[in-house]
Scaffold this active site. Structure first.
Site, PDB file in Angstrom:
ATOM      1  N   SER A  54     -43.545   4.458  30.265  1.00 24.81           N
ATOM      2  CA  SER A  54     -42.845   3.549  29.342  1.00 24.81           C
ATOM      3  C   SER A  54     -42.772   4.191  27.959  1.00 24.81           C
ATOM      4  CB  SER A  54     -43.584   2.212  29.239  1.00 24.81           C
ATOM      5  OG  SER A  54     -43.550   1.516  30.455  1.00 24.81           O
ATOM      6  N   ALA A 148     -38.863   0.629  31.166  1.00 23.28           N
ATOM      7  CA  ALA A 148     -40.029   0.679  30.271  1.00 23.28           C
ATOM      8  C   ALA A 148     -40.562  -0.730  30.061  1.00 23.28           C
ATOM      9  CB  ALA A 148     -39.627   1.285  28.927  1.00 23.28           C
ATOM     10  N   LYS A 149     -41.881  -0.869  30.138  1.00 18.44           N
ATOM     11  CA  LYS A 149     -42.499  -2.158  29.799  1.00 18.44           C
ATOM     12  C   LYS A 149     -42.799  -2.077  28.303  1.00 18.44           C
ATOM     13  CE  LYS A 149     -45.967  -5.296  31.620  1.00 18.44           C
ATOM     14  NZ  LYS A 149     -45.147  -6.515  31.589  1.00 18.44           N
ATOM     15  N   ALA A 150     -41.733  -2.299  27.530  1.00 15.37           N
ATOM     16  CA  ALA A 150     -41.796  -2.083  26.083  1.00 15.37           C
ATOM     17  C   ALA A 150     -41.727  -3.420  25.357  1.00 15.37           C
ATOM     18  CB  ALA A 150     -40.622  -1.208  25.650  1.00 15.37           C
ATOM     19  N   TYR A 154     -38.750  -7.454  25.285  1.00  5.97           N
ATOM     20  CA  TYR A 154     -39.184  -8.795  25.696  1.00  5.97           C
ATOM     21  C   TYR A 154     -38.623  -9.943  24.868  1.00  5.97           C
ATOM     22  CZ  TYR A 154     -42.082  -7.416  29.519  1.00  5.97           C
ATOM     23  OH  TYR A 154     -42.483  -6.960  30.739  1.00  5.97           O
TER      24      TYR A 154
END
Ligand code: PMP
Length: 280
Positions: A54, A148-150, A154
């Protein structure tokens, strides 16, 4: 609470970041959610690899290897003496510059872990949660790296969840930029029809570790799993739905707006086998 902070375990009042952190202003942070079941960390390696990837997708490098991150998490769990919990590593760009390209900003890494409270009561976990089709859509894959877990990815999840809760639903169902079914605010979605599982193709949102685990598990149970584009008009044709994610595990859905889904034996079997896998 203790926090693993840039290489050391410290009390949380000492794990602090500048108000001028680039990550705070622009969402240039990456994070993970990891579950600890009965002292065993579920899919630790996969989560640490995703954390590193990420960051790379956002153009920065976490200054610890996957092995070092795994080690840090294990050390924190030991220190906190947790048995069932949630682990949250987060890496972000520091305060050296607020220029958008973040020239030379330091990369920080912090890890927290705490006891896990179930997010829904036992009845909801069994009968299913309610969802509403959100007016908020998923990010366009050309706008942000969707794999990406950015932190910055969110904002739409936060807005969709706020709106769903205000309207009296438990969760929101988001579509992609072409109007196809994508996922929930922080979980992937599966549908059941004619003994098979149908799930959106994961090229426009996060391909969750739970999703991948459930697909493998379902195939070992002899179920067909089809990943494809799903139109919102098809929602009425499905027999059942469930969400998958680290926080939810496998969670049945009883309703999407005015559509009701009856309990499904297939969903029950997936839930049982997933639970066994977590405790194995
Ligand atoms: N989509 C989004 C947007 C999420 O935040 C999550 C939670 N990480 C998921 C899907 C599910 O991913 P995982 O199964 O890896 O937790």
């Amino acid at each position: 609470m203790s926090i693993w902070f840039n290489g050391e375990i410290v009390e949380d009042n000492l794990a602090t970041a500048s108000v001028l952190s680039h990550g705070l202003h622009y969402g240039t942070s990456v994070f993970e959610g990891i579950r600890l079941y009965q002292g065993k960390i579920f899919r630790l390696e996969e989560h640490s690899v995703r954390l590193k990837n990420s960051a790379e997708l956002l153009g920065f490098e976490i200054p610890y290897s996957v092995a070092e991150i795994n080690d840090a998490i294990e050390r924190l769990i030991q220190h906190q003496q947790l048995l069932d919990g949630y682990i949250r590593p987060v890496a972000w760009l520091g305060h050296e510059s607020l220029a958008l390209n973040a020239p030379g900003n330091k990369v920080h890494l912090a890890i927290a872990a705490w006891d896990w409270p179930e997010l829904f009561d036992a009845e909801k976990r069994h009968q299913g949660i309610t969802m509403t089709l959100s007016p908020v859509i998923r990010n366009h894959p050309k706008a942000v790296p969707v794999a990406a877990k950015a932190g910055g990815n969110y904002l739409n999840s936060c807005l969709a969840m706020q709106q769903a809760r205000k309207a009296g639903f438990d969760e929101a169902l988001l579509t992609d930029y072409e109007g196809y079914v994508a996922e929930a605010t922080g979980a992937n979605i599966f549908f059941v029809k004619n003994g098979a599982l149908i799930t959106p193709e994961p090229d426009r949102f996060l391909n969750g570790i739970t999703r991948q685990t459930v697909i493998e598990l379902a195939r070992t149970l002899g179920l067909d799993v089809i990943a494809r584009r799903i139109s919102v008009h098809e929602l009425a044709d499905f027999e059942h739905a469930f969400l998958t994610g680290t926080a939810y595990g496998v969670l049945p859905v009883s309703q999407i707006d005015n559509l009701n889904y009856q309990p499904s034996e297939i969903t029950a079997a997936v839930i049982k086998h997933y639970r066994n896998l977590c405790l194995a």
